[in-house]
Design a protein around this motif. Structure first.
Motif, mmCIF file in Angstrom:
data_model
loop_
_atom_site.group_PDB
_atom_site.id
_atom_site.type_symbol
_atom_site.label_atom_id
_atom_site.label_comp_id
_atom_site.label_asym_id
_atom_site.label_seq_id
_atom_site.Cartn_x
_atom_site.Cartn_y
_atom_site.Cartn_z
ATOM 1 N N LYS A 287 0.844 -1.194 0.000
ATOM 2 C CA LYS A 287 0.000 0.000 0.000
ATOM 3 C C LYS A 287 0.887 1.255 0.000
ATOM 4 O O LYS A 287 0.725 2.154 -0.820
ATOM 5 N N ARG A 290 3.256 1.530 -3.265
ATOM 6 C CA ARG A 290 2.571 1.952 -4.487
ATOM 7 C C ARG A 290 2.233 3.447 -4.440
ATOM 8 O O ARG A 290 2.302 4.127 -5.446
ATOM 9 N N MET A 291 1.884 3.933 -3.259
ATOM 10 C CA MET A 291 1.590 5.368 -3.153
ATOM 11 C C MET A 291 2.870 6.177 -3.431
ATOM 12 O O MET A 291 2.829 7.182 -4.128
ATOM 13 N N HIS A 294 3.551 6.647 -7.101
ATOM 14 C CA HIS A 294 2.752 7.715 -7.722
ATOM 15 C C HIS A 294 3.309 9.087 -7.364
ATOM 16 O O HIS A 294 3.439 9.953 -8.220
ATOM 17 N N LEU A 304 -4.307 12.404 -4.782
ATOM 18 C CA LEU A 304 -4.305 10.953 -4.594
ATOM 19 C C LEU A 304 -4.851 10.629 -3.209
ATOM 20 O O LEU A 304 -4.587 11.369 -2.254
ATOM 21 N N ARG A 305 -5.590 9.547 -3.102
ATOM 22 C CA ARG A 305 -6.040 9.146 -1.763
ATOM 23 C C ARG A 305 -6.323 7.638 -1.737
ATOM 24 O O ARG A 305 -6.560 7.022 -2.775
ATOM 25 N N PHE A 306 -6.290 7.073 -0.546
ATOM 26 C CA PHE A 306 -6.666 5.666 -0.363
ATOM 27 C C PHE A 306 -8.157 5.582 -0.127
ATOM 28 O O PHE A 306 -8.741 6.456 0.533
ATOM 29 N N ASP A 321 -8.258 0.873 -2.660
ATOM 30 C CA ASP A 321 -7.973 1.487 -3.960
ATOM 31 C C ASP A 321 -7.109 2.710 -3.741
ATOM 32 O O ASP A 321 -7.259 3.408 -2.731
ATOM 33 N N ILE A 322 -6.228 2.973 -4.697
ATOM 34 C CA ILE A 322 -5.608 4.301 -4.755
ATOM 35 C C ILE A 322 -6.464 5.062 -5.752
ATOM 36 O O ILE A 322 -6.597 4.652 -6.915
ATOM 37 N N GLU A 332 -11.108 5.160 -8.927
ATOM 38 C CA GLU A 332 -10.057 4.146 -8.781
ATOM 39 C C GLU A 332 -9.008 4.228 -9.897
ATOM 40 O O GLU A 332 -9.346 4.250 -11.072
ATOM 41 N N THR A 373 -0.960 -6.071 -6.490
ATOM 42 C CA THR A 373 -1.138 -4.661 -6.849
ATOM 43 C C THR A 373 -1.544 -4.665 -8.317
ATOM 44 O O THR A 373 -0.953 -5.363 -9.121
#
Ligand code: ATP
Length: 516
Positions: A287, A290-291, A294, A304-306, A321-322, A332, A373
């Motif tokens: 998690k 991957r953020m 980006h 961007l947000r979870f 989801d990102i 998404e 992912t």
């Protein structure tokens, strides 16, 4: 038109006008939700894929790549649940032209009967106060009994029809209950048809169910079925991952919003195989990783947000989801899912082949758990473009203030890294020198030679496709071997020696800076 809708429209036409994305088969009026990538689109897409591949495979000793075929044995999709669970019963309203799921229309009807019963119960509760016996009331009140009978009959009929996959019966239920289009009240329905989101085709020249093949709706299954091949041939130890980039196909019911939802698209997926019980640790690791991937591109964090999944899929024990703020809202972009041993376990059952890993540290064999992912390459493309496409003020060719369209892509992802521009087209000494510089730099990056139009217009063309640097060859170049280098975002120009150009451009466009 709202500002966002206007921005989105501009983005779509920019993509077409500057050779990023064209509608598929446009001369035949296009094909719904299918698009072709033009010359700059193809470059940008390749750069996105390279960035992902390097971040996954090159930067992790324990992740290896795979390129599995699009066609797979049909049982793959039985094991994965796609044959049974990727189905929707579809119905269209002929007047409103709106499309619905037949099962949801009937469920909606049942919900309404239930509401009526509840209303009667609540009314009675109020009337009788503390002495109210709900069970007795439900068993004896004639109106409630009537509703309940109706409910049970519809539910029984509906359950039978669904279990038998009887689309005609679903339609008969809708007609019998006089269910209307919730939006318009029209009862002018088409027949109900079973709709599986998977595209299918035939293997060889024999038609029939036995030779039916599917175009994969996700790339992940190619990884699962090869899990042991890869593990054995690369001697990986758990935890390890397999990464893959490839096309996926979904016959989306409602496909709009440009390349956000396509019928043919590309996924970049990584399945990380791990010890059962360790999935939450790796889920959190991926998690965050991957953020970071980006954010390294300079995307503002507030875009961007979870978003945790409200309803977990039957195979998942955690999923997030990102989301990216597209011009049509937060949606998404990527999914991170803890898929347990669902896929490997089912492949083991259906194929009869063991999908187990012998863990030398634990001295035992088990079916590994998986954290995946999964990101759509096209959605990533759209996210980057929608953020990068900007307008600012800049002087035009006559030195007047004007609006400039500039594509502020990260230089490492920009399609063309450097443009070489002779100041004048009809001065052979300038064009020869510019060609010479171009022929040298082309060994290092994708460069573009452009001599057409005034220099200001050529700068604008490069700004619109996101080229980080423009190199201008003028008469001083012939005298002292220096050139003008212009930077896209600041538009600042500097005089540098020709042999310095390559290292300046390289420094700014090198993908390695994104990993450090
Ligand atoms: P959505 O809810 O938007 O339909 P999904 O949850 O079905 O997406 P997944 O099955 O998790 O999507 O697929 C992983 C990724 O693949 C998504 O995050 C998205 O980026 C991409 N993707 C899925 N469907 C499409 C599509 N029809 N067109 C383009 N990209 C897609």
């Amino acid at each position: 038109m709202s500002q966002q809708a206007d921005q989105f429209k501009k983005l779509v036409s920019h993509c077409k006008e500057y050779g990023f994305i064209y509608p598929s088969s446009e001369i035949y009026d296009g094909l719904s939700a299918v698009y072709d990538y033009g010359p700059y689109g193809a470059e940008l897409k390749n750069n996105i894929k390279t960035y992902w591949w390097k971040a996954m495979v090159q930067m992790h000793e324990n992740i290896v790549g795979l390129d599995a075929a699009i066609f797979m044995h049909p049982l793959t999709w039985k094991a994965s649940g796609h044959v049974d669970a990727f189905n929707d019963p579809l119905i269209d309203n002929k007047d409103s032209k709106k499309r619905y799921r037949a099962d949801q229309l009937i469920e909606g009807y049942l919900d309404k009967i239930e509401e009526k019963i509840l209303k009667e119960v609540e009314k009675a509760r109020k009337r009788f106060g503390d002495s109210f016996d709900e069970a007795m009331f439900r068993q004896t009140n004639p109106r409630v009994l009537d509703y309940q009978k109706q409910y049970d009959e519809v539910l029984e009929r509906f359950t039978r029809a669904t279990a038998a996959n009887d689309m005609g019966e679903l339609k008969a239920i809708i007609d019998h209950l006089e269910i209307a289009d919730p939006d318009t009240g029209s009862r002018n329905w088409t027949e109900v048809r079973q709709f599986n989101l998977m595209f299918s085709t035939q293997l060889g020249n024999i038609a029939g169910e036995e030779s039916k093949l599917y175009l994969r709706p996700e790339t992940a299954q190619g990884i699962f079925v090869n899990f042991l091949n890869v593990q054995k041939t690369t001697r990986q130890k758990i935890p390890f991952g397999i990464a893959q980039i490839g096309k996926a196909f979904r016959n989306e019911i409602v496909a709009r919003q440009f390349i956000f939802r396509m019928r043919e698209f590309e996924q970049m997926e990584m399945q990380f195989f791990l010890r059962p019980g360790e999935e939450m640790k790796w889920y959190l690791y991926w998690k965050e990783a991957r953020m970071k991937w980006h954010l390294a591109l300079g995307t503002p964090p507030e875009k961007l947000r979870f978003k945790d999944h409200d309803n977990l899929a039957h195979y998942a024990n955690a999923a997030v989801d990102i989301q990216f703020e597209f011009p049509f809202g937060f949606k998404e972009l990527e999914g991170i899912h803890s898929r347990t041993d669902f896929d490997l376990g089912n492949h083991q059952k259906l194929s009869g082949k063991k999908m187990q890993y012998f863990d030398p540290e634990l001295n035992e064999s088990y079916v590994p758990y998986v954290v995946e992912t999964s990101i759509g390459c096209d959605r990533m493309f759209l996210a980057l473009m929608s953020h990068a496409l900007q307008e600012d003020a800049a002087p035009d060719a006559q030195g007047e203030e004007a609006i400039r369209t500039v594509l502020r892509l990260h230089p490492a992802l920009a399609p063309v890294k450097c443009a070489i521009l002779p100041l004048l087209k009809n001065k052979e000494e300038l064009t020869d020198k510019a060609r010479q510089v171009f022929n040298e730099l082309k060994h290092a990056f994708l460069c573009q030679y452009d001599e057409k139009d005034a220099i200001g217009r050529r700068y604008r063309r490069q700004d619109a496709i996101g080229t980080p640097y423009c190199i201008t060859i003028d008469f001083d170049t012939l005298k002292d071997g220096t050139v003008t280098i212009r930077e896209r975002d600041t538009m600042q120009q500097e005089r540098v020696r020709i042999h310095e150009v390559e290292s300046i451009v390289r420094q700014k466009t090198d993908m390695a800076q994104l990993f450090r």
